[in-house]
Design an enzyme around this catalytic site. Structure first.
Site, PDB file in Angstrom:
ATOM      1  NE  ARG A   1      -3.956   1.842   0.697  1.00 31.08           N
ATOM      2  CZ  ARG A   1      -4.846   2.190   0.048  1.00 31.08           C
ATOM      3  NH1 ARG A   1      -4.962   1.623  -1.335  1.00 31.08           N
ATOM      4  NH2 ARG A   1      -6.102   2.860   0.171  1.00 31.08           N
TER       5      ARG A   1
ATOM      6  CB  THR B   1      -8.874  -1.055  -8.033  1.00 36.30           C
ATOM      7  OG1 THR B   1      -8.923   0.124  -7.156  1.00 36.30           O
ATOM      8  CG2 THR B   1      -8.137  -2.120  -7.176  1.00 36.30           C
TER       9      THR B   1
ATOM     10  CB  THR C   1      -5.851   0.410  -6.718  1.00 35.91           C
ATOM     11  OG1 THR C   1      -6.612   1.379  -7.307  1.00 35.91           O
ATOM     12  CG2 THR C   1      -5.080   0.937  -5.514  1.00 35.91           C
TER      13      THR C   1
ATOM     14  CG  ASP D   1      -8.333   5.289  -0.814  1.00 28.96           C
ATOM     15  OD1 ASP D   1      -9.611   5.778  -1.183  1.00 28.96           O
ATOM     16  OD2 ASP D   1      -7.996   4.294  -0.974  1.00 28.96           O
TER      17      ASP D   1
ATOM     18  CB  SER E   1      -7.082  -0.341   0.846  1.00 29.62           C
ATOM     19  OG  SER E   1      -7.476  -0.828  -0.112  1.00 29.62           O
ATOM     20  CB  SER E   2     -12.166  -0.991   0.146  1.00 32.03           C
ATOM     21  OG  SER E   2     -12.653  -0.153   0.878  1.00 32.03           O
TER      22      SER E   2
ATOM     23  N   GLY F   1     -13.249  -1.320  -7.519  1.00 31.00           N
ATOM     24  CA  GLY F   1     -14.764  -0.682  -7.096  1.00 31.00           C
ATOM     25  C   GLY F   1     -14.708  -0.023  -5.764  1.00 31.00           C
TER      26      GLY F   1
HETATM   27  N1  GLU Z   1      -8.143   3.247  -3.572  1.00 32.79           N
HETATM   28  C1  GLU Z   1      -9.300   2.161  -3.322  1.00 32.79           C
HETATM   29  C2  GLU Z   1      -8.802   1.245  -2.133  1.00 32.79           C
HETATM   30  O1  GLU Z   1      -7.786   0.990  -1.876  1.00 32.79           O
HETATM   31  C3  GLU Z   1      -9.571   1.379  -4.405  1.00 32.79           C
HETATM   32  C4  GLU Z   1     -10.273   2.262  -5.564  1.00 32.79           C
HETATM   33  C5  GLU Z   1     -11.193   1.587  -6.435  1.00 32.79           C
HETATM   34  O2  GLU Z   1     -11.226   0.552  -6.578  1.00 32.79           O
HETATM   35  O3  GLU Z   1     -12.025   2.398  -6.886  1.00 32.79           O
HETATM   36  O4  GLU Z   1      -9.819   0.557  -1.411  1.00 32.79           O
END
Ligand code: GLU
Length: 554
Positions: free
Chosen positions: A95, A365, A383, A407, A436-437, A457
């Site tokens: 990350r 991503t 991403t 983020d 992050s997700s 997403g």
């Molecule tokens: N930056 C986002 C994350 O790490 C992902 C961005 C996306 O997929 O739209 O959760």
């Protein structure tokens, strides 16, 4: 509140990809499933040459930096889950970090989300290095060179990528250098399927990384260009920031669901914690009996999502800076949450806690899944944050920088219905990783890999992984059906449900409305996935027809 109704049924009809296979691709020896066909071919070639799943992952990731510039990257970061044939699964976390001069409220008054000031220190090259050092069989150079070749010699655009480049180059947000590098003939938004796309500057940068090693990016010639770009545009990243960057090997979040082991990334991703929390909640109910798209099942999924995302907003951030409560992934916590769910009525998100609201995130991503002949599997998501990241291309090096700083919780202490949440766990600090997700996920049973999945997403990512795990484990769908099946998303705030099955499951939608859910129909991210048949050991790869892609196997 209906924003954009895209039903999956209509969507499938409208997608005409040469790779939109009706059935999953079967393979005995290895499989790479990703959004970019030329990059899938690179990964497959590496497997055929005797590389393992990690070699193929590293090669595919570098190739996608060339062939899928919206999200494939060397200027961003991500998460990789590796399930070796023997031994424990591990996560390579790469990350991005906040530069040393970043401050807690540096964006409090400035909402600009593009440009030089919103880039975190990139992690991808160090992440690939770390995974390759631990598991790789082939030489570093051999796994980076295919990307060098694709950049230097170019590759043939398909219609989807041509369209993506045209809308990026023709859009108002592209900076001049991005137009020059990604436009046809040095700037035109005029790409057609069949055109050859050459990226000389990127070829140079990748060649440095291939021949001099990853230090070229963090300390050498590529670092010099990155820092010069930052200086020219008022960005924060210095040579010291780059030299100090480290990727981490971490223990995955491990949970169980109906006797299966589920592995996904720990913080600084919220993916693993939320996924396991939701699965733990749902394990308290017999979803299978209720049916996949019955109002009862959808309601329970929504309520599980609402509760896990509420915990996400309260507690999750970089574990080096914030203490993440361990109970979040326990069965006991989930049981308590499950008991709170009213089977007939939607909980109001506000009733869980009134004071916190979530900020929107970008939507780009990319995830890919790999498995090799020995059963080593890799789920990799990485991403640039937004599609085409910060839009800043490092001059002379041809790659896009992320805008991952968005983020973080931008406005400390400030919470409102539309803005960022202000909780401390994810506030900016020097060297800190933004929450992050990303949820690359591997499901195994008795030590053998069953499912490799993940998605782009933003916050929908975790719920896409949840849908995939439920589809395969609870509802026993085959992988093609599991990938195609309409997905569901709720993220606590805004208090609304996004459901791809808007028209197909109209009756359920009406019933959910009557229970108090606000229903909208929005397409969710793609999940390029692999399923291993436990009986035969045959690999089945399904690219996601929502977008494009290829399952390349042998
Ligand atoms: N930056 C986002 C994350 O790490 C992902 C961005 C996306 O997929 O739209 O959760």
């Amino acid at each position: 509140m209906l924003r954009c109704v895209l039903t999956i049924g209509a969507l499938l009809l409208s997608v005409s990809s040469p790779f939109a296979a009706e059935k999953a691709v079967e393979a005995r020896h290895g499989l790479v499933v990703c959004v970019s066909p030329p990059a899938a071919d690179v990964g497959l070639e590496v497997l055929k040459q005797g590389g393992n799943a990690v070699d193929a992952t590293v090669a595919t990731a570098f190739a996608m930096a060339v062939t899928y510039p919206a999200a494939g990257n060397i200027g961003g970061g991500g998460f990789m889950v590796v399930h070796p044939p023997q031994g424990s699964p591990v996560v390579f976390e790469y990350r991005e970090t906040a530069p040393a001069s970043a401050t807690k409220d540096m964006y409090a008054k400035d909402s600009e989300r593009l440009g030089h000031k919103v880039s975190g220190v990139p992690g991808t090259v160090r992440g690939m290095e770390l995974a390759h050092k631990k598991f790789g069989k082939l030489a570093w150079k051999d796994v980076v060179m295919p990307a060098v070749k694709l950049a230097e010699e170019g590759f043939i655009l398909d219609a989807r990528l041509a369209g993506s480049l045209n809308s990026f180059v023709g859009g108002s947000s592209a900076f001049p250098e991005a137009r020059r590098v990604f436009g046809k003939d040095g700037g035109e938004a005029d790409w057609k399927a069949g055109d050859r796309f050459v990226q000389k500057d990127l070829g140079w940068a990748l060649r440095q990384i291939a021949e001099q090693g990853p230090d070229a990016f963090y300390k050498g010639a590529v670092a010099d260009k990155l820092v010069a770009e930052m200086k020219a545009g008022g960005g924060l990243i210095t040579k010291a920031d780059l030299a100090a960057y480290r990727a981490n090997e971490r223990k995955p979040i491990h949970g169980t669901f109906r006797g299966h082991d589920v592995y996904a990334p720990p913080p600084p991703s919220s993916g693993g914690v939320c996924l396991i929390e939701m699965l733990n909640i749902l394990e308290n109910f017999d979803l299978k009996k209720q049916g996949r798209y019955s109002p009862a099942t959808l309601h329970l999924m929504i309520e599980a999502m609402r509760r896990a995302y509420y915990d996400r907003a309260r507690f999750l951030g970089d574990p080096a800076f914030t203490k993440v409560p361990e109970y979040l992934t326990t069965k006991e916590h989930a049981r308590k949450l499950a008991q709170q769910i009213d089977r007939d009525k939607a909980t109001k998100s506000e009733d869980l806690a009134r004071e916190l609201k979530l900020a929107p995130e970008g939507d780009s991503t990319t995830h890919f899944s790999v498995i090799d002949k020995d059963g080593m599997a890799v789920a990799n998501t990485y991403t640039l944050e937004h599609s085409y990241g910060s839009r800043v291309v490092v001059r002379g090096a041809g790659f896009i920088l992320n805008n991952e700083m968005v983020d973080f919780n931008w406005r400390p202490g400030v919470t409102d219905r539309t803005g960022a949440i202000g909780t401390e766990a994810n506030q900016i600090a020097p060297g800190k990783r933004m929450l992050s997700s990303q949820t690359p996920t591997i499901v195994a049973r008795n030590g053998k890999v069953l499912l490799v999945t993940g998605s782009p997403g933003s916050r929908t990512i975790i719920n896409t992984s949840l849908c995939m795990v439920l589809n395969v484990v609870e509802f026993e769908m085959d992988i093609r059906a599991a990938v195609d099946a309409p997905r569901l998303h709720h993220q606590w705030f805004p208090d609304e449900v996004r459901f791809e099955g808007w028209t197909e499951h109209r009756e359920s939608v009406e019933k959910l409305r009557a229970m108090g859910h606000v229903m909208t129909g929005v397409r969710q991210g793609d999940a390029h996935s692999i399923w291993v048949d436990p009986k035969t050991g045959i690999y089945h790869g399904a690219e996601d027809r929502r977008i494009n892609g290829k399952a390349a196997g042998y």
